[in-house]
Design a protein around this motif. Structure first.
Motif, PDB file in Angstrom:
ATOM      1  N   VAL A  64      64.485  33.044  60.037  1.00 30.78           N
ATOM      2  CA  VAL A  64      65.397  33.201  61.085  1.00 30.78           C
ATOM      3  C   VAL A  64      65.053  34.378  61.955  1.00 30.78           C
ATOM      4  O   VAL A  64      65.319  34.375  63.437  1.00 30.78           O
ATOM      5  CB  VAL A  64      66.642  32.741  60.885  1.00 30.78           C
ATOM      6  N   ALA A  65      65.013  35.599  61.277  1.00 32.47           N
ATOM      7  CA  ALA A  65      64.621  36.685  61.919  1.00 32.47           C
ATOM      8  C   ALA A  65      63.528  36.691  63.153  1.00 32.47           C
ATOM      9  O   ALA A  65      63.883  37.396  64.267  1.00 32.47           O
ATOM     10  CB  ALA A  65      64.310  37.929  60.998  1.00 32.47           C
ATOM     11  N   LEU A 113      63.857  38.063  67.134  1.00 27.70           N
ATOM     12  CA  LEU A 113      63.013  39.326  67.422  1.00 27.70           C
ATOM     13  C   LEU A 113      61.848  39.192  68.750  1.00 27.70           C
ATOM     14  O   LEU A 113      61.409  39.937  69.197  1.00 27.70           O
ATOM     15  CB  LEU A 113      62.291  39.802  66.325  1.00 27.70           C
ATOM     16  N   MET A 114      61.508  37.622  68.732  1.00 29.43           N
ATOM     17  CA  MET A 114      60.571  37.422  69.765  1.00 29.43           C
ATOM     18  C   MET A 114      60.770  37.369  70.963  1.00 29.43           C
ATOM     19  O   MET A 114      60.069  37.824  71.746  1.00 29.43           O
ATOM     20  CB  MET A 114      59.796  35.734  69.293  1.00 29.43           C
ATOM     21  N   PRO A 115      62.251  37.346  71.428  1.00 32.48           N
ATOM     22  CA  PRO A 115      62.367  37.544  72.902  1.00 32.48           C
ATOM     23  C   PRO A 115      62.278  39.224  73.344  1.00 32.48           C
ATOM     24  O   PRO A 115      62.000  39.360  74.339  1.00 32.48           O
ATOM     25  CB  PRO A 115      63.936  37.140  72.967  1.00 32.48           C
ATOM     26  N   ILE A 116      62.304  39.918  72.216  1.00 30.42           N
ATOM     27  CA  ILE A 116      62.052  41.388  72.533  1.00 30.42           C
ATOM     28  C   ILE A 116      60.583  41.619  73.090  1.00 30.42           C
ATOM     29  O   ILE A 116      60.240  42.439  73.842  1.00 30.42           O
ATOM     30  CB  ILE A 116      62.544  42.184  71.313  1.00 30.42           C
ATOM     31  N   VAL A 117      59.754  41.073  72.193  1.00 30.16           N
ATOM     32  CA  VAL A 117      58.259  41.364  72.398  1.00 30.16           C
ATOM     33  C   VAL A 117      58.095  40.767  73.790  1.00 30.16           C
ATOM     34  O   VAL A 117      57.287  41.512  74.474  1.00 30.16           O
ATOM     35  CB  VAL A 117      57.435  40.864  71.340  1.00 30.16           C
ATOM     36  N   ILE A 165      59.882  50.394  67.537  1.00 25.55           N
ATOM     37  CA  ILE A 165      60.559  48.860  67.165  1.00 25.55           C
ATOM     38  C   ILE A 165      60.113  48.835  65.677  1.00 25.55           C
ATOM     39  O   ILE A 165      60.781  47.918  64.873  1.00 25.55           O
ATOM     40  CB  ILE A 165      59.978  47.922  68.068  1.00 25.55           C
ATOM     41  N   GLY A 166      58.843  49.055  65.408  1.00 23.87           N
ATOM     42  CA  GLY A 166      58.456  49.078  63.945  1.00 23.87           C
ATOM     43  C   GLY A 166      59.358  49.564  63.072  1.00 23.87           C
ATOM     44  O   GLY A 166      59.913  49.194  61.988  1.00 23.87           O
ATOM     45  N   PHE A 168      53.017  37.382  68.551  1.00 20.98           N
ATOM     46  CA  PHE A 168      53.880  37.812  67.426  1.00 20.98           C
ATOM     47  C   PHE A 168      54.149  37.003  66.363  1.00 20.98           C
ATOM     48  O   PHE A 168      54.230  36.922  65.116  1.00 20.98           O
ATOM     49  CB  PHE A 168      55.509  37.956  67.901  1.00 20.98           C
ATOM     50  N   LEU A 169      54.385  35.291  66.791  1.00 17.27           N
ATOM     51  CA  LEU A 169      54.530  34.377  65.793  1.00 17.27           C
ATOM     52  C   LEU A 169      52.999  34.040  65.179  1.00 17.27           C
ATOM     53  O   LEU A 169      53.266  33.587  63.823  1.00 17.27           O
ATOM     54  CB  LEU A 169      54.900  33.165  66.606  1.00 17.27           C
ATOM     55  N   GLY A 170      52.120  34.265  65.792  1.00 12.16           N
ATOM     56  CA  GLY A 170      50.655  34.183  65.074  1.00 12.16           C
ATOM     57  C   GLY A 170      50.512  35.076  63.952  1.00 12.16           C
ATOM     58  O   GLY A 170      50.129  34.784  62.806  1.00 12.16           O
TER      59      GLY A 170
END
Length: 474
Positions: free
Chosen positions: A337-338, A342-346, A397-398, A463-465
């Protein structure tokens, strides 16, 4: 010094009174209570009282008054203070407000006002009318004024031909300074205001200029050919007004001669007109980047709706592309779920980076800083800036994600995705407007939609890839 020394010379125009503090606020805008007082008199039918209140106003302030009242009240206000509504006021008025008032006037009244205006201001007023209304107004004009305005209307919109004034001062090179001064003092058929005198040959081709200061400081017997400045910036009649503004800015011009295809002097453009063009073009680019058309608060609601909804629908299409990419990784998001948090941040940070680069590139194209000769250097520069920005944000961010979720691999994935998306955003932010400009399209119109699509789609995809391929999600 006696009081008589302070008196203006006989026959000089009266000195206008300074703006009254009780009418203007600290931003030199009319106070709300003053506007209400004027409209109260208008509604009460006291036209004389309304005229007395507005009579001391500068034409620009009187034009502001029409902007500040409701659209439904403008015609009543115009009818009450008709005697004060002259060419100077209409020339200062907002385009939408002026068009609304002009449409309510009879063609003969519009023609009378246009005849008092400088040619460029008259053209700006008449060109917004419907074709049949234009013909009616032109028929009511004096033949000389009609010929000048018809000629201006024959040129492309936003060209030097539409912008130029026909009234100018031109003298032959064989004259002396004394001849010029005597002619200027005669005042017969001369322009109302000018800063330099153009020198022409027998074919009426401009061959030089003389500033008024040089004329006044030179002995009368000196020939014009001896003191004129032969180097000058000539403006072709079909040159786009944005290019004209750039020449004024680059060469610090006060006025410039406009020439036709045969090289004959047909008009001049002055710096006061250029100030309006610079403001107009800068506002236009900023508003087009936001997809709001002309963005004028006096624009009719339907026109604003039409200009904005097109780009909202385009944005809807780009959002669907991003949503499709997210749908491809539905199973991955369900297992962790995290990733959804996080993906909207990227995508968001990448979008901001792309917008920064886009704004710089569009401005560089508009001001001729970015040309074919330095395109590769500009692209390389923006990619280097994007790499530095990407590395900085990726590290932050990392580390933050690693510590917050106690998952170093998740921190590494989002850092890599952030770095990649910011670099892609930088590349898209410079390449898309350049490509549109090379294709002959306005880079300010469509660039933002495409840059947003690229940064959102690539941000989610990368990001998701990476999350799927890195083993982060079991």
């Amino acid at each position: 010094m006696s009081d008589s020394d302070l008196e203006p010379p006989e026959g000089a125009p009266p000195i206008p009174p300074p703006p009254a503090e009780d009418r203007l606020d600290e931003d030199d805008r009319l106070k709300p209570e003053f506007v209400r007082e004027v409209m109260g008199l208008v509604e009460a039918g006291d036209s004389e009282g309304a005229r007395e209140l507005v009579r001391p106003l500068h034409p620009a302030d009187l034009a502001d008054l029409f902007e500040l009242v409701d659209s439904d009240d403008r015609r009543a206000l115009a009818a009450s203070i008709a005697d004060e509504l002259d060419a100077d006021v209409l020339a200062e008025m907002n385009d939408w407000v002026r068009e609304e008032l002009v449409e309510a006037l009879e063609p003969a009244a519009v023609a009378e006002i246009a005849g008092e205006m400088e040619t460029d201001d008259a053209v700006a007023m008449i060109e917004d009318l419907e074709e049949d209304e234009q013909r009616a107004v032109l028929r009511a004009l004096d033949p000389d004024d009609r010929a000048a305005i018809e000629e201006a209307l024959s040129f492309p919109e936003e060209s030097a031909g539409r912008l130029m004034q026909r009234d100018l001062i031109a003298v032959p090179e064989h004259w002396t300074v004394g001849h010029v001064i005597d002619w200027l003092r005669s005042g017969e058929g001369l322009a109302d205001s000018f800063w330099e005198v153009f020198v022409v040959d027998e074919r009426h081709h401009p061959i030089g200029t003389m500033p008024l200061s040089r004329i006044l400081r030179t002995p009368r017997r000196v020939a014009v050919a001896e003191i004129m400045q032969r180097e000058q910036t000539l403006i072709p009649v079909d040159m786009d007004q944005e290019e004209v503004a750039l020449r004024f800015q680059k060469y610090a011009l006060i006025s410039a001669a406009v020439i036709d295809q045969s090289g004959r002097l047909v008009g001049m453009i002055t710096v006061d007109d250029i100030v309006h063009i610079i403001q107009e073009e800068a506002s236009e680019d900023a508003l087009l980047l936001s997809g709001v058309g002309e963005g004028d608060i006096n624009e009719p609601v339907i026109d604003s709706y039409k200009s904005r909804v097109t780009w909202l629908i385009a944005n809807l299409g780009t959002a669907l592309v991003a949503a499709t990419i997210i749908g491809m990784f539905e199973a991955t998001i369900e297992r962790m779920v995290a990733l959804a948090a996080l993906m909207p941040i990227v995508a968001g940070v990448g979008g901001n980076a792309g917008t920064q680069t886009l704004a710089v590139t569009v401005r560089a194209l508009a001001t001729n800083q970015l040309t074919r000769s330095n395109t590769m250097r500009a692209i390389t520069r923006e990619i280097r800036v994007a790499c530095l920005n990407g590395a900085t944000v990726a590290v932050l961010i990392g580390l933050g994600v690693s510590l917050f979720f106690w998952n170093p691999l998740l921190g590494a994935v989002i850092a890599a995705a952030m770095m990649t998306n910011i670099v892609i955003a930088g590349f898209a932010g410079v390449m898309l407007p350049v490509a549109l400009d090379r294709a002959g399209a306005d880079p300010a119109v469509a660039s933002s939609v495409f840059v947003t699509m690229v940064t959102d789609s690539m941000g989610f995809l990368v990001f998701l890839g990476l999350a799927s391929e890195s083993g982060l999600v079991g």
